[in-house]
Write an enzyme that holds these catalytic residues in place. Structure first.
Site, PDB file in Angstrom:
ATOM      1  N   GLU A  62       0.836  -1.201   0.000  1.00 34.39           N
ATOM      2  CA  GLU A  62       0.000   0.000   0.000  1.00 34.39           C
ATOM      3  C   GLU A  62       0.870   1.249   0.000  1.00 34.39           C
ATOM      4  O   GLU A  62       1.986   1.253   0.538  1.00 34.39           O
ATOM      5  CB  GLU A  62      -0.947  -0.002   1.208  1.00 34.39           C
ATOM      6  CG  GLU A  62      -0.278  -0.199   2.560  1.00 34.39           C
ATOM      7  CD  GLU A  62       0.021   1.113   3.285  1.00 34.39           C
ATOM      8  OE1 GLU A  62      -0.405   2.177   2.797  1.00 34.39           O
ATOM      9  OE2 GLU A  62       0.674   1.065   4.330  1.00 34.39           O
ATOM     10  N   LYS A  63       0.361   2.310  -0.619  1.00 32.29           N
ATOM     11  CA  LYS A  63       1.054   3.595  -0.631  1.00 32.29           C
ATOM     12  C   LYS A  63       0.547   4.404   0.559  1.00 32.29           C
ATOM     13  O   LYS A  63      -0.551   4.946   0.531  1.00 32.29           O
ATOM     14  CB  LYS A  63       0.802   4.339  -1.941  1.00 32.29           C
ATOM     15  CG  LYS A  63       1.497   5.695  -2.011  1.00 32.29           C
ATOM     16  CD  LYS A  63       1.155   6.424  -3.298  1.00 32.29           C
ATOM     17  CE  LYS A  63       1.770   7.811  -3.300  1.00 32.29           C
ATOM     18  NZ  LYS A  63       1.265   8.669  -2.196  1.00 32.29           N
ATOM     19  N   SER A  64       1.340   4.460   1.597  1.00 32.99           N
ATOM     20  CA  SER A  64       0.944   5.161   2.814  1.00 32.99           C
ATOM     21  C   SER A  64       0.965   6.668   2.594  1.00 32.99           C
ATOM     22  O   SER A  64       1.808   7.196   1.867  1.00 32.99           O
ATOM     23  CB  SER A  64       1.878   4.802   3.970  1.00 32.99           C
ATOM     24  OG  SER A  64       1.903   3.413   4.194  1.00 32.99           O
ATOM     25  N   ASP A 218      -3.353   6.082  -0.290  1.00 27.28           N
ATOM     26  CA  ASP A 218      -3.997   6.582  -1.510  1.00 27.28           C
ATOM     27  C   ASP A 218      -3.508   5.883  -2.772  1.00 27.28           C
ATOM     28  O   ASP A 218      -3.449   6.489  -3.841  1.00 27.28           O
ATOM     29  CB  ASP A 218      -3.797   8.094  -1.640  1.00 27.28           C
ATOM     30  CG  ASP A 218      -2.321   8.485  -1.653  1.00 27.28           C
ATOM     31  OD1 ASP A 218      -1.463   7.601  -1.461  1.00 27.28           O
ATOM     32  OD2 ASP A 218      -2.045   9.679  -1.868  1.00 27.28           O
ATOM     33  N   GLY A 219      -3.142   4.606  -2.663  1.00 22.84           N
ATOM     34  CA  GLY A 219      -2.734   3.888  -3.868  1.00 22.84           C
ATOM     35  C   GLY A 219      -1.863   2.696  -3.550  1.00 22.84           C
ATOM     36  O   GLY A 219      -1.851   2.176  -2.425  1.00 22.84           O
TER      37      GLY A 219
END
Length: 423
Positions: A62-64, A218-219
């Site tokens: 996950e993109k934190s 968010d990504g």
């Protein structure tokens, strides 16, 4: 989960001599010519990127939505005491107290030289604020890569080996130390964790887990399993966001109209009027060039004024708002947040790539539809053979050349199994 960007904790290093020494030491450890922030930066994901996932092994996480930092761990020979620093993207150093990283191989000579403490180590990670309960938050450091380990530059090794060094050697010894010293655990300024990784075809599982994370995200981030660590922009790290959620960091400047009542020559700005908002993209050094204008509603401008927040000459993260189907608004950039962790906007080459990603982006359903093909390619005999014999594809490690904090260290045991799930 709401996004809250944390400030970097610790004591900011303001002494120019000490700061210069630390930057020089990181430069020497990394064996680069510049004292700039050496962290690797991803590129934006587009339709072409799908082919990369089919041709090569990638991991995904996950993109934190947090604060990117590097962790520098050193033991100056004059004191024999370990010092830990966080380095932000502005290349500023923050001394962190009440945190200790013991050596993972205390029986070795090099561990005894440094008093059984880890030294000359550079880790990559990000600070996040986790919402752990009603009105309760917890600062956490998520580590995801190892750049330098006990004086050994391992940037030429693949992600699997670098991550294994972090996950199977550095982190377990740190956790064991906290168990033996519970007071230190209570005094630590943040909790240290290793960020979970999954194989690239585990996209759906990662997306489902993101729904339960305690911090904003968010990504997705896709990182090549076999690629070396690259300082600066790294084409082997792909940042995926839904196309409509892609953002660009610009420098913003406010252009106020002239106050003709006070000065008929028009040379005196009217700071009580609503200004025009000009966006700039990064060119080189601290130089920026005009890129576009931002159209802000009167209501939003009033909110900014009431907040008392200075907007002029700052870095802002902007999203593109297309016109509504009803056509009652105009397309424009919209400020999502101020980026005080950055000194420049996105470089113009990065802006071009992000714009292309907005235009040629991949929606989540398209990404999920590729997972079976990515899994089949991952399990091919050719790819299994490459993973089984990584030494055939690895470049030799870089020799140690760092100066100032002690003699070169002998090599340590390398490798270890990647801690990811296989399906």
């Amino acid at each position: 989960m709401p996004s809250t960007i944390p400030d970097v904790p610790g004591t900011l290093v303001t002494d120019e001599i000490q700061l210069g020494f630390l930057r020089d030491h990181v430069r020497d450890l990394c064996q680069i010519s510049s004292v700039r922030f050496p962290g690797s930066q991803p590129i934006s994901f587009n339709k072409k990127s799908v082919s990369y996932l089919l041709k090569e092994d990638y991991w995904v996480c996950e993109k934190s939505d947090g604060q990117r930092v590097l962790v520098l761990i050193v033991v100056p020979p004059m004191t024999g005491q370990q010092e830990v620093y966080l380095i932000d993207r502005k290349n500023m150093y923050y001394r962190i107290h009440n945190i200790v990283f013991p050596h993972y191989a205390p029986e070795t000579l090099q561990a005894k030289i440094s008093n059984n403490l880890l030294t000359d180590t550079l880790l990559d990670g990000e600070l996040v604020i986790d919402h752990v309960g009603p009105d309760q938050t917890k600062l956490r450091l998520l580590l995801f890569d190892c750049i330098i380990c006990d004086g050994e530059n391992i940037t030429r090794r693949d992600l699997g080996r670098r991550y294994a060094r972090l996950r199977s050697q550095i982190y377990p010894s740190y956790k064991n130390y906290l168990k033996e010293h519970p007071d230190n655990a209570m005094m630590a300024p943040f909790e240290v964790l290793v960020k979970p990784m999954d194989l690239a075809y585990g996209i759906e599982a990662v997306l489902k887990k993101m729904e339960y994370l305690q911090h904003g995200n968010d990504g997705l981030i896709f990182t090549s399993f076999h690629a070396p660590y690259v300082y600066g922009t790294n084409n082997a790290i792909l940042k995926w966001k839904p196309p409509h959620e892609n953002t660009i960091d610009f420098k913003i400047e406010l252009r106020f109209p002239p106050d003709l009542d006070a000065d008929s020559s028009g040379e005196t700005p009217d700071y009580t009027a609503k200004p025009m908002f000009q966006l700039f993209q990064h060119v080189n050094g601290m130089e920026h060039e005009p890129f576009d204008w931002l159209n802000m509603s009167d209501e939003e401008w009033e909110r900014w004024k009431e907040s008392g927040e200075q907007l002029d000459d700052r870095i802002v993260e902007c999203a593109w708002h297309a016109p509504s189907p009803a056509g009652d608004d105009i397309p424009t950039w919209h400020i999502k947040r101020i980026r005080d962790d950055k000194t420049t906007g996105n470089h113009k080459s990065t802006v071009s790539r992000i714009l292309q990603s907005m235009k040629d982006g991949v929606v989540v359903d398209e990404l999920l539809a590729q997972a079976p093909a990515i899994r089949t390619a991952w399990k091919s005999k050719e790819r299994e053979n490459r993973r089984a014999h990584p030494q055939r594809f690895q470049r030799p490690p870089l020799p140690f050349k760092a100066k100032g904090l002690g003699p070169p260290k002998p090599p340590v045991a390398r490798g270890g199994p990647p801690f990811v799930k296989r399906r």
